[in-house]
Design a protein around this motif. Structure first.
Motif, PDB file in Angstrom:
ATOM      1  N   SER A 100       0.848  -1.191   0.000  1.00  0.00           N
ATOM      2  CA  SER A 100       0.000   0.000   0.000  1.00  0.00           C
ATOM      3  C   SER A 100       0.880   1.235   0.000  1.00  0.00           C
ATOM      4  O   SER A 100       2.109   1.153   0.120  1.00  0.00           O
ATOM      5  CB  SER A 100      -0.910   0.026   1.236  1.00  0.00           C
ATOM      6  OG  SER A 100      -0.141   0.203   2.419  1.00  0.00           O
ATOM      7  N   TYR A 101       0.223   2.375  -0.134  1.00  0.00           N
ATOM      8  CA  TYR A 101       0.835   3.671   0.158  1.00  0.00           C
ATOM      9  C   TYR A 101       0.055   4.289   1.313  1.00  0.00           C
ATOM     10  O   TYR A 101      -1.177   4.169   1.398  1.00  0.00           O
ATOM     11  CB  TYR A 101       0.775   4.596  -1.053  1.00  0.00           C
ATOM     12  CG  TYR A 101       1.677   4.179  -2.189  1.00  0.00           C
ATOM     13  CD1 TYR A 101       3.009   4.588  -2.227  1.00  0.00           C
ATOM     14  CD2 TYR A 101       1.206   3.382  -3.214  1.00  0.00           C
ATOM     15  CE1 TYR A 101       3.840   4.216  -3.270  1.00  0.00           C
ATOM     16  CE2 TYR A 101       2.026   2.995  -4.262  1.00  0.00           C
ATOM     17  CZ  TYR A 101       3.349   3.419  -4.287  1.00  0.00           C
ATOM     18  OH  TYR A 101       4.175   3.036  -5.322  1.00  0.00           O
ATOM     19  N   LEU A 134       8.497   2.672  10.955  1.00  0.00           N
ATOM     20  CA  LEU A 134       7.400   1.715  10.828  1.00  0.00           C
ATOM     21  C   LEU A 134       7.390   0.808  12.055  1.00  0.00           C
ATOM     22  O   LEU A 134       8.410   0.207  12.402  1.00  0.00           O
ATOM     23  CB  LEU A 134       7.590   0.878   9.561  1.00  0.00           C
ATOM     24  CG  LEU A 134       6.599  -0.255   9.306  1.00  0.00           C
ATOM     25  CD1 LEU A 134       5.182   0.281   9.126  1.00  0.00           C
ATOM     26  CD2 LEU A 134       7.028  -1.058   8.077  1.00  0.00           C
ATOM     27  N   LYS A 135       6.232   0.718  12.715  1.00  0.00           N
ATOM     28  CA  LYS A 135       6.100  -0.124  13.904  1.00  0.00           C
ATOM     29  C   LYS A 135       4.765  -0.865  13.887  1.00  0.00           C
ATOM     30  O   LYS A 135       3.820  -0.457  13.193  1.00  0.00           O
ATOM     31  CB  LYS A 135       6.174   0.718  15.195  1.00  0.00           C
ATOM     32  CG  LYS A 135       7.496   1.439  15.402  1.00  0.00           C
ATOM     33  CD  LYS A 135       8.641   0.477  15.650  1.00  0.00           C
ATOM     34  CE  LYS A 135       9.944   1.222  15.906  1.00  0.00           C
ATOM     35  NZ  LYS A 135      11.090   0.296  16.096  1.00  0.00           N
ATOM     36  N   TYR A 136       4.701  -1.933  14.677  1.00  0.00           N
ATOM     37  CA  TYR A 136       3.466  -2.700  14.868  1.00  0.00           C
ATOM     38  C   TYR A 136       3.264  -2.863  16.362  1.00  0.00           C
ATOM     39  O   TYR A 136       4.164  -3.319  17.082  1.00  0.00           O
ATOM     40  CB  TYR A 136       3.584  -4.062  14.196  1.00  0.00           C
ATOM     41  CG  TYR A 136       2.318  -4.886  14.250  1.00  0.00           C
ATOM     42  CD1 TYR A 136       1.263  -4.623  13.372  1.00  0.00           C
ATOM     43  CD2 TYR A 136       2.183  -5.933  15.168  1.00  0.00           C
ATOM     44  CE1 TYR A 136       0.100  -5.385  13.413  1.00  0.00           C
ATOM     45  CE2 TYR A 136       1.030  -6.695  15.203  1.00  0.00           C
ATOM     46  CZ  TYR A 136      -0.013  -6.417  14.329  1.00  0.00           C
ATOM     47  OH  TYR A 136      -1.162  -7.172  14.376  1.00  0.00           O
ATOM     48  N   GLY A 155      -1.780  -4.877  17.606  1.00  0.00           N
ATOM     49  CA  GLY A 155      -2.649  -5.189  16.489  1.00  0.00           C
ATOM     50  C   GLY A 155      -2.798  -4.100  15.448  1.00  0.00           C
ATOM     51  O   GLY A 155      -3.661  -4.209  14.559  1.00  0.00           O
ATOM     52  N   ARG A 156      -1.950  -3.078  15.505  1.00  0.00           N
ATOM     53  CA  ARG A 156      -2.034  -1.995  14.516  1.00  0.00           C
ATOM     54  C   ARG A 156      -0.635  -1.634  14.003  1.00  0.00           C
ATOM     55  O   ARG A 156       0.363  -1.745  14.731  1.00  0.00           O
ATOM     56  CB  ARG A 156      -2.682  -0.737  15.110  1.00  0.00           C
ATOM     57  CG  ARG A 156      -4.145  -0.909  15.499  1.00  0.00           C
ATOM     58  CD  ARG A 156      -4.775   0.433  15.812  1.00  0.00           C
ATOM     59  NE  ARG A 156      -4.894   1.286  14.615  1.00  0.00           N
ATOM     60  CZ  ARG A 156      -5.925   1.243  13.778  1.00  0.00           C
ATOM     61  NH1 ARG A 156      -6.918   0.407  13.975  1.00  0.00           N
ATOM     62  NH2 ARG A 156      -5.959   2.055  12.727  1.00  0.00           N
ATOM     63  N   PHE A 157      -0.601  -1.204  12.730  1.00  0.00           N
ATOM     64  CA  PHE A 157       0.616  -0.657  12.140  1.00  0.00           C
ATOM     65  C   PHE A 157       0.637   0.857  12.352  1.00  0.00           C
ATOM     66  O   PHE A 157      -0.404   1.515  12.293  1.00  0.00           O
ATOM     67  CB  PHE A 157       0.668  -0.954  10.639  1.00  0.00           C
ATOM     68  CG  PHE A 157       0.900  -2.393  10.302  1.00  0.00           C
ATOM     69  CD1 PHE A 157       2.181  -2.875  10.079  1.00  0.00           C
ATOM     70  CD2 PHE A 157      -0.172  -3.278  10.195  1.00  0.00           C
ATOM     71  CE1 PHE A 157       2.393  -4.203   9.761  1.00  0.00           C
ATOM     72  CE2 PHE A 157       0.024  -4.613   9.882  1.00  0.00           C
ATOM     73  CZ  PHE A 157       1.310  -5.077   9.664  1.00  0.00           C
ATOM     74  N   SER A 172      -1.902   5.402  11.034  1.00  0.00           N
ATOM     75  CA  SER A 172      -2.084   4.060  11.560  1.00  0.00           C
ATOM     76  C   SER A 172      -3.071   3.283  10.696  1.00  0.00           C
ATOM     77  O   SER A 172      -3.916   3.865  10.003  1.00  0.00           O
ATOM     78  CB  SER A 172      -2.604   4.117  13.006  1.00  0.00           C
ATOM     79  OG  SER A 172      -2.746   2.811  13.542  1.00  0.00           O
ATOM     80  N   ALA A 173      -2.938   1.947  10.749  1.00  0.00           N
ATOM     81  CA  ALA A 173      -3.845   1.058  10.009  1.00  0.00           C
ATOM     82  C   ALA A 173      -3.870  -0.293  10.693  1.00  0.00           C
ATOM     83  O   ALA A 173      -2.892  -0.710  11.327  1.00  0.00           O
ATOM     84  CB  ALA A 173      -3.390   0.901   8.562  1.00  0.00           C
ATOM     85  N   GLU A 174      -4.988  -1.018  10.545  1.00  0.00           N
ATOM     86  CA  GLU A 174      -5.071  -2.369  11.083  1.00  0.00           C
ATOM     87  C   GLU A 174      -4.280  -3.348  10.231  1.00  0.00           C
ATOM     88  O   GLU A 174      -3.736  -4.331  10.740  1.00  0.00           O
ATOM     89  CB  GLU A 174      -6.531  -2.817  11.168  1.00  0.00           C
ATOM     90  CG  GLU A 174      -7.338  -2.106  12.243  1.00  0.00           C
ATOM     91  CD  GLU A 174      -8.728  -2.696  12.397  1.00  0.00           C
ATOM     92  OE1 GLU A 174      -9.014  -3.730  11.742  1.00  0.00           O
ATOM     93  OE2 GLU A 174      -9.528  -2.124  13.159  1.00  0.00           O
ATOM     94  N   LYS A 175      -4.232  -3.093   8.926  1.00  0.00           N
ATOM     95  CA  LYS A 175      -3.498  -3.946   8.001  1.00  0.00           C
ATOM     96  C   LYS A 175      -2.493  -3.105   7.228  1.00  0.00           C
ATOM     97  O   LYS A 175      -2.739  -1.925   6.963  1.00  0.00           O
ATOM     98  CB  LYS A 175      -4.455  -4.639   7.018  1.00  0.00           C
ATOM     99  CG  LYS A 175      -5.476  -5.547   7.679  1.00  0.00           C
ATOM    100  CD  LYS A 175      -6.387  -6.174   6.629  1.00  0.00           C
ATOM    101  CE  LYS A 175      -7.414  -7.087   7.261  1.00  0.00           C
ATOM    102  NZ  LYS A 175      -8.318  -7.686   6.242  1.00  0.00           N
ATOM    103  N   ALA A 176      -1.398  -3.738   6.834  1.00  0.00           N
ATOM    104  CA  ALA A 176      -0.407  -3.011   6.041  1.00  0.00           C
ATOM    105  C   ALA A 176      -0.975  -2.569   4.707  1.00  0.00           C
ATOM    106  O   ALA A 176      -0.510  -1.593   4.113  1.00  0.00           O
ATOM    107  CB  ALA A 176       0.828  -3.882   5.822  1.00  0.00           C
TER     108      ALA A 176
END
Length: 527
Positions: A68-69, A97-99, A102-104, A123-127
């Protein structure tokens, strides 16, 4: 004998899928890499290119694809749209970039002053996204996030500076600023590019360092401490050249699910840009030492896993423009004007419409780019210039602050192809285009407005040459002009050279150009 043959076959299979350096021979600077379960994720810097903040993923540290972007555009200023200045060499810089839970999370800061230089956290739940803006914070140069085990959140940045963030990431905890260490007296060059991890209860901060002294080189250093406030001790963890391109520095380390560690550190490689290298990371006396037993960067390493791909995935791809969306590897130069390009107006073709009268390529909206790749690469594209108007320019370029350009022009109903060398001069404050020095090396008349264009790049050490060609049938090619000397110039665009498709007007609007069959190939192997 059967056992020896079996071992030989296994060895051949491993070598066929070995991890070779460079990890990716293309411009992916300032890498940060993490692992979530069995998947690695990488973020790199693309500055003024949009969409921005590319997130890539891999199962084996060999085959990488774009997940993704983080942002489609940046809109803090008209400069992001090539209005009232530019953001060449600025925009999105070294991204963390970190996780966590449960979130990026990503954190990046443009290299700007004032409000344009405020830090972004997404932030996002999925990459794969969608990514949402969490907050805007003060300027933290080359910063790294750290979510600690106790739930506290830190930002390490600059040269030994840090702050603590509020739990909701909306602000800085009052009184939390610390300057935990200073550069050494002889460390007169770089000391930046923070990448921080916590391992076995210790805090490790990796940085690029440069000492301008005889026998000293660019290197990667590590600071470690038992708590975020310090005190910190320092060690040089990598000081090695590779492949004839000089010494390396800036990047991070990451572990596998089996407990092995690797370093991903970039190397300046001339006009191709800043290229990530992969190397072993060995923990010795509590330090993450990079390279092999001699501290050197290996050409080949055993593969992380058994890969089922014959060739690594590339960050540059061919595209026949038959899909409803552009291939994700494409990026626009600055924010696009979405009303002025189309994949549907002519099926199977990319249409670029003139939408703003400008006088040069560096101010042209909707220039579409992909990375060039080493050691050598070649790309062709078909251009239909039938609907250009007088004063329009359309074509194909090896695009950078120093560019080799193929431009088709229409003049009094006739079509001409020019091979030119172009150099942009930018203002220091707003990166406004002050002038473009253009030398037309060769100009030819075209018998048809449909022409095939080709650019070959050679990025072997001390080469950086582009050869430019044209053809009426896509099979027999004629070289135009002389080999173009490509360059990397951090004071101009600060990026590796890219393939670029463009169409702009210098007189009046209403024209357009159609592009088909962008065909790309890498020529040759890694080191």
């Amino acid at each position: 004998m059967k056992r020896l043959i079996s071992l030989w076959l296994v060895l051949c299979g491993c070598l066929a899928h070995a991890a070779n350096n460079p990890m990716i021979w293309a411009d992916l600077p300032d890498p940060d890499v993490i692992r979530v379960d069995d998947t690695f994720y990488l973020v790199s810097t693309t500055m003024h290119m949009m969409p921005g903040v590319p997130i890539m993923k891999s199962k084996d540290l060999i085959n990488w694809e774009i997940a993704s972007y983080v942002c489609e555009t940046l809109d803090d200023s008209p400069r992001y749209s090539l209005l009232e200045g530019t953001v060449y060499g600025r925009g999105q810089w070294a991204t963390s970039l970190k996780y966590y839970n449960g979130r990026f999370y990503v954190l990046f800061v443009p290299n700007e002053q004032g409000d344009m230089g405020r830090t972004y956290i997404y932030s996002a739940e999925k990459a794969e996204g969608p990514w949402k803006l969490v907050s805007r914070l003060p300027h933290f140069h080359d910063a790294s996030l750290l979510f600690d085990d106790d739930g506290r959140v830190y930002v390490f940045y600059g040269t030994g500076e840090q702050v603590e963030l509020t739990a909701d990431l909306q602000g800085v905890v009052p009184g939390s600023y610390r300057h935990t260490f200073q550069r050494e007296a002889d460390e007169t060059g770089l000391l930046e590019g923070s990448r921080v991890i916590k391992f076995q209860g210790r805090y490790y901060l990796l940085m690029i360092s440069q000492v301008y002294a005889p026998g000293r080189h660019r290197r990667e250093v590590c600071y470690r401490a038992d708590n975020p406030a310090g005190p910190y001790e320092k060690n040089v963890i990598l000081e090695a050249p590779f492949g004839g391109f000089g010494y390396t520095g800036q990047g991070t380390i990451v572990d596998t699910q089996w407990g092995d560690w690797y370093g991903i550190i970039f190397q300046d490689r001339g006009a191709i840009g800043r290229v990530p290298l992969l190397m072993p990371c060995r923990w010795i006396d509590g330090w993450p030492m990079l390279g092999d037993e001699e501290g050197q960067i290996p050409i080949h390493m055993r593969p992380l896993t058994s890969s089922n791909k014959d060739k690594p995935l590339n960050p540059t791809v061919s595209d026949d423009f038959s899909n409803s969306k552009l291939a994700p590897e494409w990026q626009w130069n600055h924010n696009p004007v979405n009303s002025a390009w189309s994949l549907s107006d002519r099926k199977g073709w990319l249409r670029l419409k003139t939408n703003r009268v400008v006088q040069n390529l560096y101010l042209a909206p909707n220039t579409l780019t992909q990375r060039m790749m080493g050691p050598k690469c070649s790309a062709t594209v078909t251009l239909d210039a039938s609907h250009l108007k007088n004063g329009d320019c359309a074509g194909f370029a090896a695009f950078n602050g120093h560019s080799g350009v193929l431009t088709v022009k229409r003049e009094k109903g006739k079509y001409y192809l020019e091979m030119s060398e172009q150099l942009v001069n930018l203002g220091r404050r707003d990166k406004e285009v002050e002038s473009v020095e253009e030398i037309v090396v060769e100009r030819v008349s075209l018998s048809s407005p449909v022409v095939h264009l080709r650019i070959d790049g050679d990025f072997h050490p001390r080469t950086d040459k582009a050869a430019l060609y044209y053809s009426s049938d896509g099979e027999q090619w004629t070289k135009i002009g002389s080999d173009y000397q490509m360059r990397f110039d951090w004071q101009r665009l600060f990026m590796g050279t890219r393939y670029a498709l463009f169409c702009y007007s210098t007189q009046r609007l209403g024209g357009y150009a159609d592009f088909d069959s962008f065909d790309f190939q890498v020529i040759g192997d890694s080191e």
